[in-house]
Design an enzyme around this catalytic site. Sequence first.
Site, PDB file in Angstrom:
ATOM      1  CD  GLN A  36      59.316  33.778  49.906  1.00 27.47           C
ATOM      2  OE1 GLN A  36      59.807  34.043  50.989  1.00 27.47           O
ATOM      3  NE2 GLN A  36      59.576  34.512  48.819  1.00 27.47           N
ATOM      4  CG  HIS A  67      58.012  50.417  50.898  1.00 28.60           C
ATOM      5  ND1 HIS A  67      56.719  49.984  50.932  1.00 28.60           N
ATOM      6  CD2 HIS A  67      58.783  49.312  50.705  1.00 28.60           C
ATOM      7  CE1 HIS A  67      56.690  48.667  50.730  1.00 28.60           C
ATOM      8  NE2 HIS A  67      57.921  48.237  50.594  1.00 28.60           N
ATOM      9  CG  ASP A  91      56.737  44.990  48.270  1.00 34.21           C
ATOM     10  OD1 ASP A  91      57.196  46.096  47.943  1.00 34.21           O
ATOM     11  OD2 ASP A  91      56.939  44.492  49.403  1.00 34.21           O
ATOM     12  CD  GLU A 111      62.115  39.004  45.724  1.00 38.55           C
ATOM     13  OE1 GLU A 111      62.049  40.014  46.435  1.00 38.55           O
ATOM     14  OE2 GLU A 111      62.044  37.827  46.186  1.00 38.55           O
ATOM     15  CG  ASP A 162      62.140  45.744  51.107  1.00 39.18           C
ATOM     16  OD1 ASP A 162      61.745  45.340  52.217  1.00 39.18           O
ATOM     17  OD2 ASP A 162      61.365  46.144  50.215  1.00 39.18           O
ATOM     18  N   PRO A 169      64.412  32.126  53.188  1.00 40.23           N
ATOM     19  CG  PRO A 169      63.001  32.710  51.413  1.00 40.23           C
ATOM     20  CD  PRO A 169      63.020  32.042  52.757  1.00 40.23           C
TER      21      PRO A 169
END
Length: 287
Positions: A36, A67, A91, A111, A162, A169
Site C-alpha cells: 500500500q 485505541h 502503529d 501485521e 485493528d 490488504p
Amino acid sequence: MNNQTAPLNNWIDEYHNGVRYGLEGEILIDERSRFQQITIIESTRYGRGLLLDGCWMTAEHQEKHYHESLVHPALCGAEQIQTILIIGGGDGGTARECLKHNEIEHIDMVEVDSRVIELSQKYLPSLGQKAWQDPRLNVHINDGIKWASNSKDSTYDVIIVDGSDPKGPSEGLFNKTFFHDCKRILKPGGVFATQSESPESFFKVHIEIIKTIRKIFGYADPLYGSVPLYPSGWWSWTFAATDSHRYLLPKKSRAESITKECAIWSPKWQKGAFNAIPAFVERELSN
Ligand code: SPD
C-alpha cells in the site's frame, strides 16, 4: 487572517464520497510498500499522522479515541485475558492499550506490512511507546487471515482486529470465513473485537459487519464514539462473544486497574457508548 479566509495550502486530505477530511501540515514520508501507499505527515493540530492508501489511520494527539474504544471493552469483559491476538495494529497503539492489563501473558500481533511497523516505530513512537520492547508482545509479519485460518481451535482469550477499511490488504478481514475462524480460535468465555466503520459514511458496510458477526458468534453489539479524523468523525467498534453479552459489563478489578491511565474509556463512558446506537441502525439491524 481568520480561519474562514486561511488559504488551503498544505492540506492533506482523505476523500470519501464527495467530502474531504483533512489536516493542515507537511508530508514527511510518502512511499509505496509491497502492499500500500504509506504517508506520514506532521500536522499543525494533531501532531504526526499516518495514512494508508490515502485514508487516515491515526494521529498522535487523537489516537486514544480509537485505541481505547477498541481494546478495553474486550479486555474488561473476557473471562480470561492471558493470550491475545491482534490482527493489524502496525502503529502499535492497540498493543500499548492491551499491555495496560497486567494479567496479559502473551500477545501475538500479526501485521502484514512490515513497513507500517518500521515507519511507526521511527516517526510515531508515542503510539507503541514501551510496547515494542515488552517481551509479552510477539510481532509476526504475516497475513492475519491465514494466521487465523492456521491457528488451533480455542487458542486466544481475546481477538482484536485493528485493520483498515474493507479494501486492499484489509478486505478479507470483513468476510464470513475470517469471522468463522476467529470464533473457532477463541477460547470459551473469550471476546472478539473489530473496528466496524462509520454508521454515517459507511452505513451498508457497518450494518453488514454487525449482522454477519451476530449470526456467527451469537452475541454482538456495536459501540459508538468519535474519531475526528475519520470520514464523518462518527465511528464504531463491534464486540462479540459466544456465551453472552459479556463485553457490556467490565470486570470491576480490571476496570479499576486501568481507568486512571485512560483518556476516554471508563466504565461509565463505555455504558453510554454502547447505548448510543442510533435509532436508524437499530431499526436496520432488526430487519
Ligand atoms: N477509516 C479508517 C479505519 C482505520 C482503522 N484502523 C486504524 C489503525 C489504528 N491503529
